[in-house]
Design a protein around this motif. Structure first.
Motif, short mmCIF file in Angstrom:
data_model
loop_
_atom_site.label_atom_id
_atom_site.label_comp_id
_atom_site.label_asym_id
_atom_site.label_seq_id
_atom_site.Cartn_x
_atom_site.Cartn_y
_atom_site.Cartn_z
N ALA A 69 131.35 -16.25 41.16
CA ALA A 69 131.97 -15.30 40.24
C ALA A 69 131.79 -13.88 40.77
CB ALA A 69 131.36 -15.43 38.85
N ARG A 70 132.89 -13.15 40.84
CA ARG A 70 132.88 -11.78 41.32
C ARG A 70 133.24 -10.84 40.17
NH1 ARG A 70 131.13 -14.61 44.77
NH2 ARG A 70 131.60 -14.63 46.99
N PHE A 71 132.48 -9.74 40.06
CA PHE A 71 132.71 -8.80 38.97
C PHE A 71 133.27 -7.46 39.44
CE2 PHE A 71 128.91 -11.40 37.77
CZ PHE A 71 129.63 -12.33 37.05
N ASP A 72 133.44 -7.32 40.75
CA ASP A 72 134.19 -6.21 41.35
C ASP A 72 133.48 -4.86 41.33
OD1 ASP A 72 136.25 -7.93 42.02
OD2 ASP A 72 137.39 -7.51 40.20
N TRP A 73 132.33 -4.76 40.72
CA TRP A 73 131.59 -3.51 40.79
C TRP A 73 130.14 -3.76 40.41
CZ3 TRP A 73 131.73 0.33 36.20
CH2 TRP A 73 131.88 -0.36 34.99
N ALA A 74 129.31 -2.76 40.63
CA ALA A 74 127.86 -2.91 40.44
C ALA A 74 127.53 -2.73 38.96
CB ALA A 74 127.11 -1.90 41.30
N THR A 75 127.66 -3.80 38.19
CA THR A 75 127.49 -3.72 36.74
C THR A 75 126.06 -3.37 36.34
OG1 THR A 75 126.98 -6.08 36.54
CG2 THR A 75 129.29 -5.45 36.43
N ALA A 76 125.08 -3.89 37.06
CA ALA A 76 123.69 -3.62 36.70
C ALA A 76 123.31 -2.18 37.01
CB ALA A 76 122.75 -4.59 37.43
N GLN A 77 123.80 -1.65 38.11
CA GLN A 77 123.51 -0.26 38.45
C GLN A 77 124.13 0.67 37.41
OE1 GLN A 77 121.55 0.82 41.25
NE2 GLN A 77 121.56 2.58 39.87
N TRP A 78 125.34 0.35 36.96
CA TRP A 78 125.99 1.15 35.92
C TRP A 78 125.17 1.13 34.64
CZ3 TRP A 78 127.75 0.25 30.99
CH2 TRP A 78 128.56 1.24 30.43
N TYR A 79 124.69 -0.05 34.26
CA TYR A 79 123.86 -0.15 33.05
C TYR A 79 122.60 0.69 33.18
CZ TYR A 79 119.72 -2.18 30.88
OH TYR A 79 118.50 -2.36 30.27
N ARG A 80 121.93 0.62 34.32
CA ARG A 80 120.68 1.37 34.49
C ARG A 80 120.94 2.88 34.43
NH1 ARG A 80 119.82 -2.76 38.42
NH2 ARG A 80 120.37 -1.36 40.14
N ASP A 81 122.04 3.32 35.05
CA ASP A 81 122.33 4.75 35.13
C ASP A 81 122.88 5.31 33.82
OD1 ASP A 81 121.53 4.67 37.75
OD2 ASP A 81 123.57 4.67 38.58
N GLU A 82 123.72 4.53 33.14
CA GLU A 82 124.48 5.05 32.01
C GLU A 82 123.88 4.68 30.64
OE1 GLU A 82 126.92 7.16 32.45
OE2 GLU A 82 126.73 6.97 34.63
N ILE A 83 123.03 3.65 30.59
CA ILE A 83 122.51 3.21 29.30
C ILE A 83 120.98 3.21 29.27
CG2 ILE A 83 122.41 1.30 27.65
CD1 ILE A 83 125.20 0.55 28.40
N GLU A 84 120.36 2.42 30.12
CA GLU A 84 118.91 2.22 30.02
C GLU A 84 118.14 3.51 30.22
OE1 GLU A 84 115.92 -1.15 31.67
OE2 GLU A 84 116.89 0.07 33.22
N PHE A 85 118.33 4.18 31.35
CA PHE A 85 117.58 5.40 31.64
C PHE A 85 117.88 6.51 30.62
CE2 PHE A 85 117.12 9.42 34.14
CZ PHE A 85 115.73 9.42 34.20
N PRO A 86 119.15 6.77 30.29
CA PRO A 86 119.42 7.81 29.27
C PRO A 86 118.83 7.47 27.90
CG PRO A 86 121.40 7.36 30.54
CD PRO A 86 120.40 6.32 30.93
N PHE A 87 118.76 6.17 27.55
CA PHE A 87 118.17 5.77 26.27
C PHE A 87 116.72 6.22 26.18
CE2 PHE A 87 115.56 2.52 24.11
CZ PHE A 87 116.08 2.59 22.83
N PHE A 88 115.93 5.91 27.18
CA PHE A 88 114.52 6.29 27.15
C PHE A 88 114.34 7.81 27.30
CE2 PHE A 88 113.85 1.76 28.14
CZ PHE A 88 112.82 1.48 27.26
N GLU A 89 115.16 8.43 28.14
CA GLU A 89 115.05 9.88 28.31
C GLU A 89 115.32 10.61 27.00
OE1 GLU A 89 114.91 12.09 31.63
OE2 GLU A 89 113.46 10.45 31.57
N HIS A 90 116.31 10.13 26.25
CA HIS A 90 116.64 10.78 24.99
C HIS A 90 115.52 10.64 23.97
CE1 HIS A 90 118.76 12.06 21.43
NE2 HIS A 90 118.65 10.87 20.87
N HIS A 91 115.00 9.43 23.80
CA HIS A 91 114.02 9.19 22.74
C HIS A 91 112.60 9.61 23.12
CE1 HIS A 91 116.75 7.23 19.96
NE2 HIS A 91 117.26 6.56 20.96
#
Length: 637
Positions: free
Chosen positions: A349-371
């Motif tokens: 299965a190919r997802f065509d882009w780095a989905t995990a890197q996007w999650y880490r950069d756009e969701i996980e890290f900003p979530f902790f930085e904000h709170h």
């Protein structure tokens, strides 16, 4: 000779390239480790709990921390060791990703009660204690006491604590938020175990054989005193797990041939085959109350171990704590695949882009930085879910999405799937049409869950091509017409099956599959010549042990020849079956050794079944209008 020489040179270059890649990875890891050692000071403590038990805790504090430069605390509690041990021995990674190391946090790692260098007794999935008194403890109180100690004893923190963890540490993260400490501002339970009768060890009462045996062969040993001792996993002495577990025979042979009654929790499992109080007390979901911090629940759509946990944890927190921020992220990942991988591929299965890197950069890290650092609010959606098939992220205000529409697919004659039970009425009334399909299930030759020959757990099987199964006589296959428009299914699936058998027990496996057309690239960046024409990609599968069709607490045998209905949920998906594809359903009665073989002769406890109890049986799936076997789901407009 020329051809042979050419292939020899190609093979040599491949070996060289692989070797160079390994060297580069090792050098990168060494560089990160050196950066951590240069930027952080490590301290080790024995942190006292309210009952006097002390838990080993390692703290990594930024070297520039001081009265004018304070940092938040990021806590991870684990049964898997916080090593390396010794104030001069450093971890090679800190936190969920490199961004956390670079930003600066006080990273705290703790061995949970009864593991490695922590005191006390370990209890698998320790039951939560409601209304604790005096010195009563559970994982919630141990977390509370740990945070209280850290905030009082550590210097140069900003008074804000976050907690995270994957899998078992995800369970400790969820438990730590119950009756939250005021200093705990946010948590991220990732692939959290919620209830071991559905996570990891079981699937609707069917036992996860390979995972459980491999896991408890190393993890399940008792530890009377704090110790750094580690136990090796069971050596199968073969790279063919299917054959190993087939040769093993009845489940009682695990103890007789390998464990020798030394694994206490294995004995607990075998003595509690039903969903009794032993398992019910270890269900964390009803206890997720008084959560006063922001929550980011994360899971993988292709997680073979803990897919139930994140979905049900998100739902429980949402229902029991409606006043807090609670978000769900589900990506196209295997167990933990969002952590430090690209997330662009899973097997075929190919997802065509780095989905995990996007999650880490756009969701996980900003979530902790904000709170934890008062950074800008990233505006994380209620649910961020990756839409496989279309290969894109979707954001929703609720999960499952409110704007969905109920649909069903019905099993029909000639291996067809129909969108309406009425559409098959005329067809099934014909005298020459038998409104059922029959197959022989033989425990001596069970259907494999993967075509990969491996001694390890096949983590890619959840998106694997299913043609190897479709071509077996003990697997029923049903296909829709070629789709004239995209069909996007969102949320849980409900298998609604009518079944009869010549035996007195059986398993029922239902798989939803995306059948690709031939020789098109389907929008993938993968060149068409490398794309598998006609691939039958598994989207979701689930097993139901039919002895539990009425109750998981009180199993009942099947009556030979009696038609019975069973309904069971397949975990949530967000998948687009694209125009030109077909929707496929496969039905079978074994999935080995993902789950153990059902003897098909009812016994009170399958863990105590003898070899003679394993018998062949003829199973029938009924599909007339009065017994309309089907799959129910919701589609997005």
């Amino acid at each position: 000779m020329v051809v042979r020489s050419y292939f020899a040179r190609v093979f040599t270059w491949l070996v060289v390239l692989v070797g160079l890649a390994l060297i580069a990875n090792a050098q990168e890891a060494a560089t990160r480790a050196e950066k951590i050692r240069a930027g952080y000071a490590k301290f080790e403590y024995q942190v006292p709990m309210r009952d006097g038990v002390k838990l080993f805790t390692a703290c990594y504090i930024p070297n520039d921390a001081g009265p004018n430069t304070t940092y938040p605390i990021l806590l991870l509690r684990t049964p898997y060791s916080v090593g390396p041990y010794g104030a001069d021995q450093y971890r090679t990674t800190l936190g969920p990703s490199e961004a956390f190391e670079d930003s600066g946090y006080i990273f705290v790692y703790q061995d949970v009660r009864g593991r490695y260098l922590s005191e006390g007794e370990f209890d698998n999935m320790r039951p939560h204690v409601e209304g604790k008194r005096d010195q009563q403890t559970d994982e919630s109180s141990d977390t509370y006491d740990t945070i209280e100690w850290l905030l009082k004893k550590l210097e140069f923190h900003n008074g804000r604590v976050g907690q995270w963890g994957i899998s078992y540490p995800g369970f400790y993260t969820s438990a730590g938020a119950i009756d939250s400490h005021p200093g705990l501002k946010c948590i991220s339970p990732q692939a959290p175990i919620a209830d071991w009768f559905w996570d990891d060890m079981h699937r609707n009462g069917a036992f996860n054989l390979q995972l459980a045996v491999g896991f408890f062969s190393s993890f399940g040993h008792s530890r009377p005193q704090p110790s750094l001792a580690r136990h090796e996993s069971l050596d199968l002495k073969t790279d063919d797990a299917y054959q190993f577990f087939l040769d093993l025979g009845a489940l009682r042979n695990v103890n007789e041939q390998h464990f020798n009654d030394k694994i206490a929790f294995w004995n607990d499992i075998t003595q509690h085959p039903n969903y009794d109080t032993f398992w019910q007390s270890r269900n964390l979901l009803p206890h997720l109350k008084n959560v006063r911090c922001a929550c980011l629940v994360v899971g993988g759509l292709f997680d073979t171990e803990d897919l139930y946990g994140p979905l049900k944890t998100y739902q429980a927190i949402e229902q029991l704590n409606p006043q807090i921020q609670n978000s769900l992220v589900m990506g196209p990942w295997f167990h933990g695949g969002w952590n430090r991988t690209a997330g662009d591929v899973l097997g075929d299965a190919r997802f065509d882009w780095a989905t995990a890197q996007w999650y880490r950069d756009e969701i996980e890290f900003p979530f902790f930085e904000h709170h934890l650092k008062a950074a800008e609010n990233p505006g994380i959606a209620e649910a961020t879910v990756f839409e496989t098939g279309a290969n894109r992220w979707r954001k929703f205000s609720a999960w499952p999405p409110r704007e969905s529409e109920k649909r069903s697919l019905f099993l029909a004659s000639d291996q067809r799937l129909l969108w309406s039970v009425d559409a098959q009425s005329d067809d099934t009334e014909r005298a020459d049409t038998q409104a059922s399909d029959t197959y022989i299930s033989d425990p001596r030759k069970p259907v494999p869950y993967t075509m990969e020959i491996t001694g390890r757990w096949a983590k890619d099987y959840m998106a694997e091509d299913q043609r190897f199964a479709a071509r077996r006589p003990d697997v029923l296959v049903y296909r829709s017409e070629i789709l004239e428009a995209d069909v996007t299914i969102a949320g849980p699936l409900l298998a609604d099956m009518w079944f009869s058998t010549t035996g007195t027990d059986a398993d029922l496996v239902v798989k939803l599959i995306d059948e690709f057309p031939g020789r098109i690239d389907n929008g993938s960046s993968t060149p068409p010549e490398n794309f598998q024409s006609g691939r039958q990609q598994l989207v979701r599968g689930q097993v139901m042990r039919l002895r539990f069709r009425e109750s998981f607490e009180q199993p009942q045998p099947l009556v030979p020849g009696q038609v019975e209905n069973t309904q069971f949920e397949l975990h949530d998906i967000l998948h687009t079956f694209k125009r030109g594809h077909r929707i496929m359903i496969q039905v079978q009665s074994s999935w080995f050794p993902f789950v153990d073989r059902n003897p098909q002769r009812y016994v009170e406890n399958i863990f105590e079944a003898s070899e003679d109890d394993y018998i062949s049986a003829e199973h029938t799936i009924h599909r007339d209008p009065q017994h309309a076997s089907s799959l129910h789901f919701e589609v997005l407009p």
